[in-house]
Design a protein around this motif. Structure first.
Motif, PDB file in Angstrom:
ATOM      1  N   GLY A 107      -3.077   8.474  -6.087  1.00 27.29           N
ATOM      2  CA  GLY A 107      -2.063   7.692  -5.384  1.00 27.29           C
ATOM      3  C   GLY A 107      -2.673   6.739  -4.374  1.00 27.29           C
ATOM      4  N   LEU A 108      -3.660   7.226  -3.626  1.00 25.14           N
ATOM      5  CA  LEU A 108      -4.327   6.363  -2.646  1.00 25.14           C
ATOM      6  C   LEU A 108      -5.068   5.218  -3.331  1.00 25.14           C
ATOM      7  CD1 LEU A 108      -5.716   9.033  -0.153  1.00 25.14           C
ATOM      8  CD2 LEU A 108      -3.855   7.404   0.254  1.00 25.14           C
ATOM      9  N   LEU A 109      -5.705   5.509  -4.464  1.00 19.61           N
ATOM     10  CA  LEU A 109      -6.402   4.459  -5.207  1.00 19.61           C
ATOM     11  C   LEU A 109      -5.405   3.420  -5.740  1.00 19.61           C
ATOM     12  CD1 LEU A 109      -9.283   3.729  -6.131  1.00 19.61           C
ATOM     13  CD2 LEU A 109      -8.781   4.884  -8.291  1.00 19.61           C
ATOM     14  N   THR A 110      -4.259   3.899  -6.210  1.00 13.95           N
ATOM     15  CA  THR A 110      -3.213   2.979  -6.672  1.00 13.95           C
ATOM     16  C   THR A 110      -2.688   2.143  -5.516  1.00 13.95           C
ATOM     17  OG1 THR A 110      -2.559   4.580  -8.370  1.00 13.95           O
ATOM     18  CG2 THR A 110      -0.999   2.826  -7.861  1.00 13.95           C
ATOM     19  N   GLY A 111      -2.501   2.774  -4.364  1.00 12.80           N
ATOM     20  CA  GLY A 111      -2.024   2.041  -3.195  1.00 12.80           C
ATOM     21  C   GLY A 111      -3.005   0.975  -2.748  1.00 12.80           C
ATOM     22  N   LEU A 112      -4.297   1.278  -2.821  1.00 10.33           N
ATOM     23  CA  LEU A 112      -5.313   0.299  -2.447  1.00 10.33           C
ATOM     24  C   LEU A 112      -5.275  -0.906  -3.395  1.00 10.33           C
ATOM     25  CD1 LEU A 112      -7.766  -0.522  -0.750  1.00 10.33           C
ATOM     26  CD2 LEU A 112      -9.192   0.818  -2.310  1.00 10.33           C
ATOM     27  N   ALA A 113      -5.180  -0.618  -4.696  1.00 14.39           N
ATOM     28  CA  ALA A 113      -5.109  -1.708  -5.677  1.00 14.39           C
ATOM     29  C   ALA A 113      -3.854  -2.550  -5.465  1.00 14.39           C
ATOM     30  CB  ALA A 113      -5.131  -1.133  -7.095  1.00 14.39           C
ATOM     31  N   ALA A 114      -2.731  -1.885  -5.190  1.00 18.33           N
ATOM     32  CA  ALA A 114      -1.486  -2.610  -4.957  1.00 18.33           C
ATOM     33  C   ALA A 114      -1.566  -3.454  -3.687  1.00 18.33           C
ATOM     34  CB  ALA A 114      -0.323  -1.623  -4.857  1.00 18.33           C
ATOM     35  N   ALA A 115      -2.247  -2.944  -2.670  1.00 15.88           N
ATOM     36  CA  ALA A 115      -2.381  -3.693  -1.414  1.00 15.88           C
ATOM     37  C   ALA A 115      -3.208  -4.952  -1.608  1.00 15.88           C
ATOM     38  CB  ALA A 115      -3.013  -2.798  -0.349  1.00 15.88           C
ATOM     39  N   VAL A 116      -4.312  -4.839  -2.333  1.00 12.73           N
ATOM     40  CA  VAL A 116      -5.169  -6.008  -2.562  1.00 12.73           C
ATOM     41  C   VAL A 116      -4.431  -7.050  -3.408  1.00 12.73           C
ATOM     42  CG1 VAL A 116      -7.298  -6.818  -3.627  1.00 12.73           C
ATOM     43  CG2 VAL A 116      -7.301  -4.691  -2.325  1.00 12.73           C
ATOM     44  N   GLY A 117      -3.866  -6.594  -4.542  1.00 11.22           N
ATOM     45  CA  GLY A 117      -3.132  -7.531  -5.392  1.00 11.22           C
ATOM     46  C   GLY A 117      -1.926  -8.116  -4.688  1.00 11.22           C
ATOM     47  N   PHE A 176       0.829  -1.209   0.000  1.00 14.84           N
ATOM     48  CA  PHE A 176       0.000   0.000   0.000  1.00 14.84           C
ATOM     49  C   PHE A 176       0.863   1.259   0.000  1.00 14.84           C
ATOM     50  CE2 PHE A 176      -2.082   3.438   2.368  1.00 14.84           C
ATOM     51  CZ  PHE A 176      -3.205   3.632   1.569  1.00 14.84           C
ATOM     52  N   VAL A 177       1.871   1.284   0.843  1.00 12.47           N
ATOM     53  CA  VAL A 177       2.734   2.472   0.941  1.00 12.47           C
ATOM     54  C   VAL A 177       3.490   2.690  -0.365  1.00 12.47           C
ATOM     55  CG1 VAL A 177       4.736   3.467   2.120  1.00 12.47           C
ATOM     56  CG2 VAL A 177       2.957   2.309   3.448  1.00 12.47           C
ATOM     57  N   ILE A 178       4.083   1.622  -0.898  1.00 13.39           N
ATOM     58  CA  ILE A 178       4.843   1.757  -2.146  1.00 13.39           C
ATOM     59  C   ILE A 178       3.919   2.181  -3.285  1.00 13.39           C
ATOM     60  CG2 ILE A 178       6.183   0.496  -3.871  1.00 13.39           C
ATOM     61  CD1 ILE A 178       7.288  -1.221  -1.625  1.00 13.39           C
ATOM     62  N   GLY A 179       2.757   1.552  -3.376  1.00 14.62           N
ATOM     63  CA  GLY A 179       1.819   1.897  -4.439  1.00 14.62           C
ATOM     64  C   GLY A 179       1.341   3.331  -4.343  1.00 14.62           C
ATOM     65  N   THR A 180       1.075   3.799  -3.123  1.00 22.88           N
ATOM     66  CA  THR A 180       0.609   5.177  -2.936  1.00 22.88           C
ATOM     67  C   THR A 180       1.678   6.184  -3.336  1.00 22.88           C
ATOM     68  OG1 THR A 180      -0.859   4.497  -1.130  1.00 22.88           O
ATOM     69  CG2 THR A 180      -0.272   6.823  -1.265  1.00 22.88           C
ATOM     70  N   LEU A 181       2.910   5.945  -2.885  1.00 19.98           N
ATOM     71  CA  LEU A 181       3.994   6.891  -3.178  1.00 19.98           C
ATOM     72  C   LEU A 181       4.285   6.951  -4.683  1.00 19.98           C
ATOM     73  CD1 LEU A 181       6.461   6.150  -0.232  1.00 19.98           C
ATOM     74  CD2 LEU A 181       4.904   8.097  -0.500  1.00 19.98           C
TER      75      LEU A 181
END
Length: 352
Positions: free
Chosen positions: A125-135, A21-26
């Motif tokens: 960024g937050l939406l990307t982080g959420l997607a990265a966290a789920v995947g 989540f953190v990496i995806g958001t950043l």
């Protein structure tokens, strides 16, 4: 002891989710900086967000595999270790592709329900982080203890997600009046889905071979090699269907499509013959699926009661049903422990 190990594994999965989540958001905030963007359409955030999430999910699976099963190939001969490593590499690509396609499909659905929504760098960024966290969560969990049944479920899920996304974004909304190949006319989504699905089928075949080796040992390596090669050929043929779109090369496309069906039948028959004891559940399912396939073809060709699209959907559905029964039977029969081969190669035994 086992409970503590499971709790530690769950804790690692939670930390993996947080890190993804953190990496995806950043990364999402950096890439999506600037003016507000819509979810889909020209200059949308869906594609970059999907690619970022897919790359992070692939990295999570690879990290988990190295962390939990990195030493599994050490006692294996080189050829067996190479097969295992190639399978892991293929699955790394597959988890990235599944996550990417899932994010794109979710973006299309959200666009339909949230028309006019635009997001700036922070929101994107937050939406990307959420997607990265789920995947990343699913991919990291798969790397802990990947079974053949998990791969079959991954294949089914990816085919559904990829096909639905291709339907939603199809240039011709009446494609279904002809056949599924029409989805690949000018659409990278359907062709890419077939390409990755072919890679997954070949990898499923590799894991089926692994399971059969754990059951039968080195004495059955020649039979197992036939099974693995048959599934690999099926995957290559399916990938060729995506690489040879109908609107560009119709004859090679049709040859690849028919070859995929024939090779799938050959691979299925070779697998059923190789499973020890010929489990009744697998035999009944195989016979039933064969009869239903024959009935669907008869109702389609001579009588014209089904469209080509309907027959293709029936064939794929029955194939996945058969595969689900196969992997469930293997999950019951196959021991969980790895079984290094005693052969230096597929042709000669290991010498002390």
């Amino acid at each position: 002891m086992e409970r503590d190990a499971k709790l530690r594994g769950e804790t690692r999965a939670v930390w993996a989710t947080v890190i993804c989540f953190v990496i995806g958001t950043l990364i999402g905030m950096l890439v999506l900086g600037g003016a507000d963007r819509p979810l889909t359409g020209e200059g949308a955030l869906a594609m970059p967000a999907a690619l970022i999430a897919g790359a992070i999910a692939a990295g999570a699976f690879l990290t988990s595999t190295l962390m939990h099963r990195g030493g599994e190939t050490r006692p294996m001969p080189r050829w067996q270790a190479v097969v295992s490593d190639l399978s892991a590499g293929a699955l790394t690509v597959a988890f990235g592709a599944v996550t990417t396609m899932g994010v794109l499909l979710a973006a299309e659905v959200l666009t339909a329900g949230l028309q006019g929504l635009q997001l700036a760098a922070i929101g994107g960024g937050l939406l990307t982080g959420l997607a990265a966290a789920v995947g990343g969560r699913f991919a990291f969990g798969a790397g802990v203890d990947l079974r053949t049944a998990d791969l079959a479920a991954l294949l089914f899920g990816f085919l559904v997600i990829g096909t639905l996304f291709a339907m939603i974004t199809a240039a011709d909304p009446r494609w279904w009046e002809q056949n599924f190949s029409q989805l690949g006319s000018g659409s990278w989504a359907f062709n890419g889905t077939l390409l990755v699905a072919g890679l997954l089928i070949a990898t499923v075949g590799s894991y089926i071979g692994r399971d059969l080796h754990r059951l039968l040992g080195d004495s059955a390596l020649s039979r197992i090699a036939v099974v693995v090669a048959s599934w690999a050929a099926t995957g290559i043929a399916l990938a060729a269907v995506g690489l040879l779109p109908l609107h560009r090369v119709p004859i090679p496309h049709d040859i690849a499509a028919v070859s995929t069906l024939v090779l799938f039948v050959v691979a299925a028959a070779a697998t059923v013959a190789a499973v020890p004891g010929h489990p009744r559940a697998l035999l009944i399912t195989s016979i039933g699926v064969g009869l239903l396939l024959a009935a669907a073809v008869v109702l389609w060709v001579p009588f014209g009661l089904f469209s080509a699209t309907a027959v293709e959907a029936v064939v794929v559905g029955l194939g996945l049903l058969w595969m689900a029964t196969l992997v469930r039977v293997l999950a019951i029969l196959v021991p969980a422990r790895s079984r290094p081969s005693a052969r230096l190669s597929l042709m000669r035994a290991r010498h002390p």
